[in-house]
Motif scaffolding. Structure first.
Motif, PDB file in Angstrom:
ATOM      1  N   GLY A  47       0.766  -1.231   0.000  1.00 47.16           N
ATOM      2  CA  GLY A  47       0.000   0.000   0.000  1.00 47.16           C
ATOM      3  C   GLY A  47       0.795   1.279   0.000  1.00 47.16           C
ATOM      4  N   TYR A  48       0.340   2.191   0.820  1.00 48.82           N
ATOM      5  CA  TYR A  48       0.869   3.542   0.899  1.00 48.82           C
ATOM      6  C   TYR A  48       1.197   3.819   2.353  1.00 48.82           C
ATOM      7  CZ  TYR A  48       0.745   8.665   0.084  1.00 48.82           C
ATOM      8  OH  TYR A  48       1.031  10.000  -0.022  1.00 48.82           O
ATOM      9  N   GLN A  49       2.435   4.083   2.635  1.00 43.40           N
ATOM     10  CA  GLN A  49       2.838   4.289   4.012  1.00 43.40           C
ATOM     11  C   GLN A  49       3.960   5.305   4.136  1.00 43.40           C
ATOM     12  OE1 GLN A  49       5.089   0.698   5.476  1.00 43.40           O
ATOM     13  NE2 GLN A  49       4.208  -0.151   3.589  1.00 43.40           N
ATOM     14  N   VAL A  50       4.119   5.804   5.326  1.00 40.82           N
ATOM     15  CA  VAL A  50       5.180   6.760   5.608  1.00 40.82           C
ATOM     16  C   VAL A  50       6.514   6.028   5.520  1.00 40.82           C
ATOM     17  CG1 VAL A  50       6.185   8.252   7.381  1.00 40.82           C
ATOM     18  CG2 VAL A  50       3.704   8.201   7.044  1.00 40.82           C
ATOM     19  N   TYR A  51       7.492   6.656   4.901  1.00 43.35           N
ATOM     20  CA  TYR A  51       8.812   6.048   4.748  1.00 43.35           C
ATOM     21  C   TYR A  51       9.499   5.881   6.089  1.00 43.35           C
ATOM     22  CZ  TYR A  51      13.725   5.395   3.790  1.00 43.35           C
ATOM     23  OH  TYR A  51      15.001   4.894   3.788  1.00 43.35           O
ATOM     24  N   THR A  52       9.954   4.683   6.326  1.00 43.83           N
ATOM     25  CA  THR A  52      10.927   4.385   7.376  1.00 43.83           C
ATOM     26  C   THR A  52      11.898   3.397   6.737  1.00 43.83           C
ATOM     27  OG1 THR A  52       9.789   2.449   8.301  1.00 43.83           O
ATOM     28  CG2 THR A  52       9.230   4.604   9.265  1.00 43.83           C
ATOM     29  N   GLN A  53      13.111   3.369   7.182  1.00 43.98           N
ATOM     30  CA  GLN A  53      14.087   2.445   6.614  1.00 43.98           C
ATOM     31  C   GLN A  53      13.633   1.004   6.807  1.00 43.98           C
ATOM     32  OE1 GLN A  53      17.077   3.358   4.859  1.00 43.98           O
ATOM     33  NE2 GLN A  53      16.845   1.217   4.273  1.00 43.98           N
ATOM     34  N   ALA A  54      13.059   0.701   7.970  1.00 44.61           N
ATOM     35  CA  ALA A  54      12.610  -0.666   8.251  1.00 44.61           C
ATOM     36  C   ALA A  54      11.496  -1.092   7.299  1.00 44.61           C
ATOM     37  CB  ALA A  54      12.152  -0.782   9.698  1.00 44.61           C
ATOM     38  N   ALA A  55      10.515  -0.211   7.076  1.00 49.09           N
ATOM     39  CA  ALA A  55       9.405  -0.542   6.168  1.00 49.09           C
ATOM     40  C   ALA A  55       9.909  -0.679   4.734  1.00 49.09           C
ATOM     41  CB  ALA A  55       8.322   0.521   6.259  1.00 49.09           C
ATOM     42  N   TYR A  56      10.809   0.204   4.350  1.00 49.31           N
ATOM     43  CA  TYR A  56      11.400   0.159   3.001  1.00 49.31           C
ATOM     44  C   TYR A  56      12.149  -1.163   2.799  1.00 49.31           C
ATOM     45  CZ  TYR A  56      14.533   1.501  -0.839  1.00 49.31           C
ATOM     46  OH  TYR A  56      15.242   1.541  -2.018  1.00 49.31           O
ATOM     47  N   ASP A  57      12.950  -1.552   3.773  1.00 49.85           N
ATOM     48  CA  ASP A  57      13.697  -2.803   3.690  1.00 49.85           C
ATOM     49  C   ASP A  57      12.758  -4.006   3.647  1.00 49.85           C
ATOM     50  OD1 ASP A  57      16.063  -1.344   3.727  1.00 49.85           O
ATOM     51  OD2 ASP A  57      16.463  -1.740   5.857  1.00 49.85           O
ATOM     52  N   ALA A  58      11.678  -3.958   4.416  1.00 52.29           N
ATOM     53  CA  ALA A  58      10.724  -5.074   4.467  1.00 52.29           C
ATOM     54  C   ALA A  58      10.004  -5.273   3.137  1.00 52.29           C
ATOM     55  CB  ALA A  58       9.707  -4.836   5.578  1.00 52.29           C
ATOM     56  N   ALA A  59       9.922  -4.239   2.329  1.00 46.54           N
ATOM     57  CA  ALA A  59       9.219  -4.308   1.043  1.00 46.54           C
ATOM     58  C   ALA A  59      10.167  -4.640  -0.108  1.00 46.54           C
ATOM     59  CB  ALA A  59       8.508  -2.986   0.787  1.00 46.54           C
TER      60      ALA A  59
END
Length: 150
Positions: A47-59
């Motif tokens: 989806g659409y989410q606020v950038y965090t390094q952890a979320a970016y890495d998880a995707a």
């Protein structure tokens, strides 16, 4: 001076919800999942989410798009509304990261971002596949689809 005393009158009692019930009502009204409300939250990698390094890495296994926005930018707010309005149509393998233009200085430098309302589609290793300024939801979907054809 004479002291005046009044007879004790019974006061009506109000049935107030417990704190837990009030919390359940408030979170249900806000559309949030609770232990009593088993609606699953959206995956952290979709989806659409606020950038965090952890979320970016998880995707990492998905198509990632960085949306460099600023809260003070009127065209960014318009793009944000467009994305939110069309989110149900976002391909399942695309993740859009709302990336704060004013705070993410290192990312701006990494991708050569010089103004807000810029999008960057990145590959599995984080290299820019495509960068474009302006636009909204349809541009994201089109550019993500074009990148798959490469």
């Amino acid at each position: 001076m004479r002291k005046l005393t009044l007879p004790a009158l019974p006061l009506p009692t109000l049935a107030l919800p417990t704190l837990g019930a009030a919390l359940l009502i408030a979170t249900a009204a806000a559309g949030m999942a609770t232990a009593a409300s088993p609606t699953p939250a959206k995956s952290a990698t979709s989806g659409y989410q606020v950038y965090t390094q952890a979320a970016y890495d998880a995707a990492k296994g998905q198509q990632r798009v960085l949306f460099f926005h600023a809260t003070w930018c009127p065209t960014c707010r318009g793009a944000d509304r467009d994305i939110v309005k069309n989110l149900a149509r976002l391909p399942k393998n695309v993740v859009i990261f709302k990336t704060d233009y004013d705070k993410e200085v290192a990312l701006k430098k990494q991708y050569g971002i010089t103004y807000q309302h810029t999008f960057v589609l990145v590959d599995q290793d984080g290299r820019a596949l495509k960068k474009w300024a302006g636009g909204g939801f349809e541009d994201i979907v089109t550019n993500a689809a074009d990148a798959k054809k490469m």
